[in-house]
Design a protein around this motif. Structure first.
Motif, PDB file in Angstrom:
ATOM      1  N   ARG A   1       0.849  -1.196   0.000  1.00 17.50           N
ATOM      2  CA  ARG A   1       0.000   0.000   0.000  1.00 17.50           C
ATOM      3  C   ARG A   1       0.882   1.242   0.000  1.00 17.50           C
ATOM      4  NH1 ARG A   1      -4.141  -0.119   4.792  1.00 17.50           N
ATOM      5  NH2 ARG A   1      -4.305  -2.346   5.142  1.00 17.50           N
ATOM      6  N   PRO A   2       0.369   2.359  -0.489  1.00 17.00           N
ATOM      7  CA  PRO A   2       1.195   3.570  -0.461  1.00 17.00           C
ATOM      8  C   PRO A   2       1.397   4.087   0.962  1.00 17.00           C
ATOM      9  CG  PRO A   2      -0.940   4.031  -1.458  1.00 17.00           C
ATOM     10  CD  PRO A   2      -0.942   2.585  -1.110  1.00 17.00           C
ATOM     11  N   PHE A   3       2.558   4.653   1.227  1.00 10.86           N
ATOM     12  CA  PHE A   3       2.849   5.249   2.531  1.00 10.86           C
ATOM     13  C   PHE A   3       3.487   6.607   2.282  1.00 10.86           C
ATOM     14  CE2 PHE A   3       5.286   6.363   6.221  1.00 10.86           C
ATOM     15  CZ  PHE A   3       4.544   5.884   7.290  1.00 10.86           C
ATOM     16  N   ARG A   4       3.018   7.619   3.004  1.00 16.07           N
ATOM     17  CA  ARG A   4       3.562   8.968   2.836  1.00 16.07           C
ATOM     18  C   ARG A   4       4.783   9.162   3.742  1.00 16.07           C
ATOM     19  NH1 ARG A   4       2.053  14.261   5.468  1.00 16.07           N
ATOM     20  NH2 ARG A   4       2.486  15.912   3.960  1.00 16.07           N
ATOM     21  N   VAL A   5       5.962   9.141   3.124  1.00 20.62           N
ATOM     22  CA  VAL A   5       7.192   9.454   3.862  1.00 20.62           C
ATOM     23  C   VAL A   5       7.223  10.976   3.980  1.00 20.62           C
ATOM     24  CG1 VAL A   5       9.713   9.251   3.874  1.00 20.62           C
ATOM     25  CG2 VAL A   5       8.311   7.433   2.856  1.00 20.62           C
ATOM     26  N   PHE A   6       7.518  11.475   5.174  1.00 24.67           N
ATOM     27  CA  PHE A   6       7.362  12.901   5.439  1.00 24.67           C
ATOM     28  C   PHE A   6       8.494  13.394   6.329  1.00 24.67           C
ATOM     29  CE2 PHE A   6       5.415  16.123   8.336  1.00 24.67           C
ATOM     30  CZ  PHE A   6       5.209  17.115   7.394  1.00 24.67           C
ATOM     31  N   GLY A   7       8.944  14.605   6.090  1.00 29.28           N
ATOM     32  CA  GLY A   7      10.010  15.131   6.944  1.00 29.28           C
ATOM     33  C   GLY A   7      10.266  16.602   6.699  1.00 29.28           C
ATOM     34  N   ALA A   8      11.415  17.053   7.171  1.00 28.77           N
ATOM     35  CA  ALA A   8      11.820  18.446   7.009  1.00 28.77           C
ATOM     36  C   ALA A   8      13.284  18.477   6.588  1.00 28.77           C
ATOM     37  CB  ALA A   8      11.628  19.212   8.318  1.00 28.77           C
ATOM     38  N   ALA A   9      13.659  19.564   5.917  1.00 33.98           N
ATOM     39  CA  ALA A   9      15.050  19.737   5.487  1.00 33.98           C
ATOM     40  C   ALA A   9      15.438  21.189   5.692  1.00 33.98           C
ATOM     41  CB  ALA A   9      15.209  19.349   4.023  1.00 33.98           C
ATOM     42  N   TRP A  10      16.722  21.416   5.989  1.00 31.42           N
ATOM     43  CA  TRP A  10      17.187  22.781   6.221  1.00 31.42           C
ATOM     44  C   TRP A  10      18.670  22.883   5.899  1.00 31.42           C
ATOM     45  CZ3 TRP A  10      15.294  19.431   9.918  1.00 31.42           C
ATOM     46  CH2 TRP A  10      16.203  18.920  10.861  1.00 31.42           C
ATOM     47  N   THR A  11      19.149  24.121   5.872  1.00 35.56           N
ATOM     48  CA  THR A  11      20.554  24.357   5.601  1.00 35.56           C
ATOM     49  C   THR A  11      20.974  25.670   6.230  1.00 35.56           C
ATOM     50  OG1 THR A  11      22.234  24.434   3.842  1.00 35.56           O
ATOM     51  CG2 THR A  11      20.111  25.472   3.363  1.00 35.56           C
ATOM     52  N   GLY A  12      22.258  26.038   6.100  1.00 35.37           N
ATOM     53  CA  GLY A  12      22.765  27.292   6.662  1.00 35.37           C
ATOM     54  C   GLY A  12      22.419  28.471   5.765  1.00 35.37           C
TER      55      GLY A  12
ATOM     56  N   GLU B   1       5.861   9.765  -1.805  1.00 35.61           N
ATOM     57  CA  GLU B   1       4.922   8.647  -1.743  1.00 35.61           C
ATOM     58  C   GLU B   1       5.655   7.346  -2.053  1.00 35.61           C
ATOM     59  OE1 GLU B   1       0.654   8.757  -3.050  1.00 35.61           O
ATOM     60  OE2 GLU B   1       1.329   6.964  -4.158  1.00 35.61           O
ATOM     61  N   TRP B   2       5.750   6.530  -1.025  1.00 32.53           N
ATOM     62  CA  TRP B   2       6.439   5.239  -1.152  1.00 32.53           C
ATOM     63  C   TRP B   2       5.416   4.178  -1.512  1.00 32.53           C
ATOM     64  CZ3 TRP B   2       8.412   2.010   3.605  1.00 32.53           C
ATOM     65  CH2 TRP B   2       9.148   0.895   3.131  1.00 32.53           C
ATOM     66  N   ARG B   3       5.624   3.560  -2.651  1.00 33.37           N
ATOM     67  CA  ARG B   3       4.768   2.416  -2.986  1.00 33.37           C
ATOM     68  C   ARG B   3       5.373   1.203  -2.305  1.00 33.37           C
ATOM     69  NH1 ARG B   3       5.341   3.913  -8.392  1.00 33.37           N
ATOM     70  NH2 ARG B   3       4.603   6.048  -8.309  1.00 33.37           N
ATOM     71  N   VAL B   4       4.868   0.905  -1.135  1.00 37.60           N
ATOM     72  CA  VAL B   4       5.472  -0.125  -0.288  1.00 37.60           C
ATOM     73  C   VAL B   4       5.344  -1.484  -0.982  1.00 37.60           C
ATOM     74  CG1 VAL B   4       5.453  -1.193   2.002  1.00 37.60           C
ATOM     75  CG2 VAL B   4       4.831   1.223   1.735  1.00 37.60           C
TER      76      VAL B   4
END
Ligand SMILES: Nc1nc2c(c(=O)[nH]1)N[C@H]1C(S)=C(S)[C@@H](COP(=O)(O)O)O[C@H]1N2
Ligand SMILES: [Mo]
Length: 399
Positions: free
Chosen positions: A303-314, A351-354
């Protein structure tokens, strides 16, 4: 229990009340629980901070609960080196001295009357992710949550420096907090210098950037005690140690500051002409972190799974996040959400198609910025206990 400790406890109770008022979907979710063996529900509604240390208070944001751009004050990590200082607010003053034309003593009202500026900025502790280091490194064992993104209001530091008139020979400004304590013992011959007040300096060029603030508000409300009431520095683009809380003194100096928190603490090795040279920690490294799934999460096969996160830099902008669901063998572009905001994090999803095949899967995320920097795959040991920004694995179970 001394007064300082009592204040600290009161602050905690206010914190718990604040969390209870958060619009988390916990009640609704329990009403409609799926049968026990049916696979994953929504994110766990863990409403609090993880206590990494009680005194001094070091509290971590449970990063798996990330669900919005601005981190609420009650959920913003707290990083204290010493017991919180007791500040008599009516008597509080900010002194400005050293290589200046006019020494100043400013009240909070005087600062509030100066033109203010509001900026969004991420703070990340230079020790964030330390628990992933092997061998174990000294310091608070932060997982993913010594990071947060808030909106800060205050007076640009440059405006206060201009009022005082910086003398020609000056190179840096030291920011000193009201908190102090005995510093950690180092192996001989590096004896502790004894009692030290928390302080960090900024080169004048950085200090004069428009978004470097002496802040008195966070997310639209007066600073809380834990976050530096009544006044703290906000130094966007640099690791959190630069954003000195409980400010009481600014000292303009004609030589680089070599204080405790620049040398014995928050210093790493960089090779210069082949020589490992101690440099103080400053700018944020580029980084992506996965909030969901969390380590050990059980995910439904096929089933699809929503991989989610945050990213940042200087001092740049994240322009790409890649996700791997096969331990770094192949990578796919994640979708960057919303619009870029300077100095803030950028939320992203993929969206990860597991696969239908059950078993253990290792997920990774990797960020890239406009200055061409990419997150490293491996740890740079010269960084000692700080700036932990290499790609981290999140292992999940697909069932
Ligand atoms: N006076 C003072 N300022 C301080 C610290 C401190 O211990 N004392 N900790 C620093 C560190 S290491 C970080 S990461 C940030 C954390 O800010 P927060 O507690 O508001 O999240 O504050 C910085 N400012
Ligand atoms: Mo920090």
């Amino acid at each position: 229990m001394d007064d300082r400790r009592r204040d600290h406890r009161l602050d905690r109770r206010a914190f718990v009340r604040g969390v209870a008022a958060l619009p988390l979907a916990a009640a609704a979710a329990t009403a409609a629980l799926p049968p026990p063996d049916e696979a994953p529900r929504a994110a766990p509604a863990f409403a609090g901070l993880i206590v990494r240390q009680d005194e001094p208070s070091n509290l971590e944001y449970p990063f798996a609960t990330l669900d919005r751009f601005i981190t609420p004050v009650e959920r913003f990590y707290v990083r204290n080196h010493f017991p919180m200082p007791r500040i008599d607010l009516p008597a509080w003053r900010l002194r400005v001295e050293g290589a200046v034309e006019r020494e100043l003593t400013l009240t909070l009202d005087e600062l509030r009357r100066l033109p203010s500026r509001t900026t969004t900025a991420l703070l990340e502790c230079a020790g964030n992710n330390r628990v992933y280091l092997a061998p174990r490194a000294a310091g608070v064992q932060w997982a993913l949550g010594a990071v947060g993104n808030a909106e800060w209001t205050g007076v640009p530091l440059a405006a206060v420096l201009d009022r005082a008139g910086v003398r020609g020979a000056a190179v840096e400004v030291i920011l000193e907090g009201a908190d102090s304590g005995a510093t950690a013992d180092f192996p001989p011959p590096f004896r502790t210098p004894g009692r030290v007040q928390f302080a960090r300096s900024l080169p004048l060029a950085k200090a004069r950037q428009a978004d470097v603030l002496l802040a008195y508000r966070m997310n639209g409300a007066d600073l809380t005690a834990a976050h530096g009431q009544p006044l703290r520095a906000i130094v966007p683009g640099w690791y959190g140690m630069a954003s000195v809380k409980w400010l009481t003194r600014l000292v303009v100096t004609d030589r680089p500051f070599r204080g405790y928190f620049h040398t014995l603490d928050y210093a790493y090795f960089e090779r210069r002409h082949g020589q490992p040279t101690l440099e103080t920690v400053t700018e944020l490294q580029v980084k992506a972190q996965i909030a969901r799934p969390y380590a050990g999460e059980v995910i439904a096969a096929g089933r699809p799974f929503r991989v989610f996160g945050a990213a940042w830099t200087g001092e740049s902008e994240v322009d790409r996040v890649d996700v791997s669901t096969d331990d770094g063998r192949t990578w796919n572009a994640a979708r960057l959400l919303d619009r870029p905001v300077a100095h803030a994090w950028r939320l992203w999803e993929y969206e990860w198609r597991v696969p239908a095949a059950t078993g253990r899967y290792v997920l990774k995320a990797r960020a890239h910025d406009r200055r061409g920097r990419t997150q490293a795959a491996e740890r740079d040991l010269g960084r000692r206990s700080w700036m932990i920004s290499h790609v981290l694995p999140i292992t999940v179970a697909v069932r």
